[in-house]
Scaffold this motif. Structure first.
Motif, PDB file in Angstrom:
ATOM      1  N   UNK A 212       4.033  -9.019 -41.201  1.00  0.00           N
ATOM      2  CA  UNK A 212       3.624  -8.905 -39.802  1.00  0.00           C
ATOM      3  C   UNK A 212       3.068  -7.507 -39.546  1.00  0.00           C
ATOM      4  N   UNK A 213       2.029  -7.427 -38.740  1.00  0.00           N
ATOM      5  CA  UNK A 213       1.440  -6.148 -38.379  1.00  0.00           C
ATOM      6  C   UNK A 213       1.651  -5.882 -36.892  1.00  0.00           C
ATOM      7  N   UNK A 214       1.659  -4.593 -36.534  1.00  0.00           N
ATOM      8  CA  UNK A 214       1.793  -4.221 -35.136  1.00  0.00           C
ATOM      9  C   UNK A 214       3.161  -3.691 -34.771  1.00  0.00           C
ATOM     10  N   UNK A 215       3.996  -3.404 -35.783  1.00  0.00           N
ATOM     11  CA  UNK A 215       5.355  -2.905 -35.541  1.00  0.00           C
ATOM     12  C   UNK A 215       5.462  -1.388 -35.704  1.00  0.00           C
ATOM     13  N   UNK A 239      -1.132 -12.294 -43.595  1.00  0.00           N
ATOM     14  CA  UNK A 239      -1.030 -11.136 -42.711  1.00  0.00           C
ATOM     15  C   UNK A 239      -1.312 -11.593 -41.292  1.00  0.00           C
ATOM     16  N   UNK A 240      -0.374 -11.348 -40.372  1.00  0.00           N
ATOM     17  CA  UNK A 240      -0.548 -11.785 -38.991  1.00  0.00           C
ATOM     18  C   UNK A 240      -0.026 -10.751 -38.004  1.00  0.00           C
ATOM     19  N   UNK A 241      -0.361 -10.936 -36.741  1.00  0.00           N
ATOM     20  CA  UNK A 241       0.076 -10.037 -35.688  1.00  0.00           C
ATOM     21  C   UNK A 241       1.497 -10.371 -35.234  1.00  0.00           C
ATOM     22  N   UNK A 242       2.358  -9.371 -35.178  1.00  0.00           N
ATOM     23  CA  UNK A 242       3.686  -9.564 -34.602  1.00  0.00           C
ATOM     24  C   UNK A 242       3.561  -9.748 -33.099  1.00  0.00           C
ATOM     25  N   UNK A 243       4.276 -10.744 -32.571  1.00  0.00           N
ATOM     26  CA  UNK A 243       4.351 -10.978 -31.132  1.00  0.00           C
ATOM     27  C   UNK A 243       5.818 -10.944 -30.717  1.00  0.00           C
ATOM     28  N   UNK A 244       6.133 -10.173 -29.714  1.00  0.00           N
ATOM     29  CA  UNK A 244       7.521 -10.029 -29.258  1.00  0.00           C
ATOM     30  C   UNK A 244       7.986 -11.315 -28.592  1.00  0.00           C
ATOM     31  N   UNK A 260      -9.776  -5.431 -38.545  1.00  0.00           N
ATOM     32  CA  UNK A 260      -8.824  -4.780 -39.441  1.00  0.00           C
ATOM     33  C   UNK A 260      -8.166  -5.791 -40.370  1.00  0.00           C
ATOM     34  N   UNK A 261      -7.886  -6.976 -39.828  1.00  0.00           N
ATOM     35  CA  UNK A 261      -7.343  -8.033 -40.677  1.00  0.00           C
ATOM     36  C   UNK A 261      -8.353  -8.424 -41.751  1.00  0.00           C
ATOM     37  N   UNK A 276      -5.583 -14.604 -49.772  1.00  0.00           N
ATOM     38  CA  UNK A 276      -5.151 -13.759 -48.662  1.00  0.00           C
ATOM     39  C   UNK A 276      -5.576 -14.433 -47.362  1.00  0.00           C
ATOM     40  N   UNK A 277      -4.592 -14.793 -46.550  1.00  0.00           N
ATOM     41  CA  UNK A 277      -4.832 -15.381 -45.220  1.00  0.00           C
ATOM     42  C   UNK A 277      -4.510 -14.292 -44.204  1.00  0.00           C
ATOM     43  N   UNK A 278      -5.506 -13.822 -43.459  1.00  0.00           N
ATOM     44  CA  UNK A 278      -5.297 -12.682 -42.568  1.00  0.00           C
ATOM     45  C   UNK A 278      -5.983 -12.904 -41.229  1.00  0.00           C
ATOM     46  N   UNK A 279      -5.246 -12.649 -40.151  1.00  0.00           N
ATOM     47  CA  UNK A 279      -5.796 -12.782 -38.807  1.00  0.00           C
ATOM     48  C   UNK A 279      -4.694 -12.656 -37.784  1.00  0.00           C
ATOM     49  N   UNK A 280      -5.033 -12.375 -36.534  1.00  0.00           N
ATOM     50  CA  UNK A 280      -4.017 -12.154 -35.509  1.00  0.00           C
ATOM     51  C   UNK A 280      -3.015 -13.295 -35.351  1.00  0.00           C
ATOM     52  N   UNK A 281      -3.476 -14.546 -35.441  1.00  0.00           N
ATOM     53  CA  UNK A 281      -2.585 -15.679 -35.210  1.00  0.00           C
ATOM     54  C   UNK A 281      -2.052 -16.306 -36.494  1.00  0.00           C
ATOM     55  N   UNK A 282      -2.304 -15.668 -37.626  1.00  0.00           N
ATOM     56  CA  UNK A 282      -1.819 -16.200 -38.898  1.00  0.00           C
ATOM     57  C   UNK A 282      -0.293 -16.090 -38.954  1.00  0.00           C
ATOM     58  N   UNK A 283       0.349 -17.177 -39.355  1.00  0.00           N
ATOM     59  CA  UNK A 283       1.778 -17.219 -39.612  1.00  0.00           C
ATOM     60  C   UNK A 283       1.988 -17.774 -41.014  1.00  0.00           C
ATOM     61  N   UNK A 284       3.197 -17.697 -41.512  1.00  0.00           N
ATOM     62  CA  UNK A 284       3.471 -18.075 -42.905  1.00  0.00           C
ATOM     63  C   UNK A 284       2.929 -19.448 -43.260  1.00  0.00           C
ATOM     64  N   UNK A 285       3.116 -20.410 -42.351  1.00  0.00           N
ATOM     65  CA  UNK A 285       2.741 -21.785 -42.681  1.00  0.00           C
ATOM     66  C   UNK A 285       1.355 -22.170 -42.166  1.00  0.00           C
TER      67      UNK A 285
END
Length: 299
Positions: A212-215, A239-244, A260-261, A276-285
């Motif tokens: 997760x990125x953004x921490x 690689x994905x964006x961390x959301x609180x 950046x992703x 490599x799967x990368x983007x703001x909304x990318x999650x593990x699955x």
């Protein structure tokens, strides 16, 4: 009358504004309703719901879901995760068959299964894990599987049970860079997670991990984490964006721009990672069905 000075109250927290590229569609449609009904009818847990995943509408609308076994209460208290922490209920030995039947009814071609951590169990839940993989395979011989597993506290005989039943791809998330691990994953260890990946690869598995990125990490730290994963035999990195998930969880330090992703994606391919799967909304699955195959030739 004497005027009192006006003192501005300090805000309790400073929230970073969510950018436009993180907007998602509300879950609608017949496929979404069908998945919802199957999950409810079979009394199944999904990480889609428990983890407040932003892609739930898209994935459920496409007829797919990520099943979470061993209950929905975790023995760990990670600072990023929306799954409840506490004392889990007793192990349900009928759960593997229910998961297999739900996958059959959904006609799933690629199933993703994850679990909470069950550190209170001697086997770490690995027996239910193996039973679930076998049950899914018996009822759905054409279905491929990804299993997103815990670290089993470094009890490697429990990890071996996963290797022995050989799902098509085995994932274990690093989640964050080494410097932030103690803060983000309180009961986990960075190098233990890398050893999970290494042992899986030595056991012949196709391996996957997520960050997760953004921490508060730096670009250099992310690249180092990707390199560490590659050096330990990781094939696929997300690689994905961390959301609180709630105000009680770790705050978002920064929203990472899609460019950046994209740059990190290219860095990952250049270092030798297979997908490599990368983007703001990318999650593990997210797009997990594609991760069985090499992504090195994709644009």
């Amino acid at each position: 009358m004497q005027e009192l000075p006006v003192i501005a109250a300090e805000p309790a927290t400073t929230r970073v504004k969510k950018p436009d590229w993180l907007r998602v569609k509300l879950p609608i449609g017949e496929n979404y309703k069908q998945v919802r009904n199957l999950v409810d009818t079979h009394k199944l847990h999904t990480i889609c719901e428990s983890g407040n995943c932003p892609n739930m509408g898209e994935c459920w609308g496409a007829g797919t879901a990520t099943f979470m076994i061993l209950g929905n209460i975790c023995t760990r208290s990670c600072g990023f995760c929306a799954v409840a922490t506490g004392r889990p209920e007793a192990v349900d030995f009928d759960e593997p068959q229910r998961v297999a039947e739900a996958i059959y009814l959904m006609k799933v071609k690629h199933a993703v299964i994850t679990s909470v951590d069950r550190d209170e169990l001697k086997d770490g839940g690995s027996i239910i894990w193996a039973n679930t993989i076998n049950a899914v395979r018996a009822l759905n011989p054409q279905t491929t599987m990804e299993t997103l597993i815990p670290d089993f506290r470094g009890q490697w005989e429990n990890l071996q049970r996963i290797i022995d039943v050989a799902p098509e791809i085995v994932s274990h998330n690093l989640e964050t860079v080494e410097r932030l691990t103690k803060q983000v994953r309180i009961q986990a260890k960075y190098h233990r997670s890398l050893e999970v990946i290494r042992r899986l690869k030595e056991g012949g598995m196709r391996t996957k991990s997520g960050i997760m990125l953004g921490l508060g990490e730096t670009k250099e730290e992310v690249v180092q984490a990707m390199q560490d994963l590659y050096d330990n035999g990781c094939d696929v990195v997300t690689l994905g964006q961390y959301l609180q998930p709630t105000p009680k969880h770790l705050p978002v330090v920064r929203f990472v721009h899609p460019d950046e992703f994209a740059e990190l994606r290219e860095i990952g391919y250049n270092m030798g990672l297979d997908y490599v799967e990368a983007g703001p909304l990318v999650r593990s699955s997210y797009h997990a069905e594609k991760h069985i195959f090499s992504g090195r030739n994709k644009g």
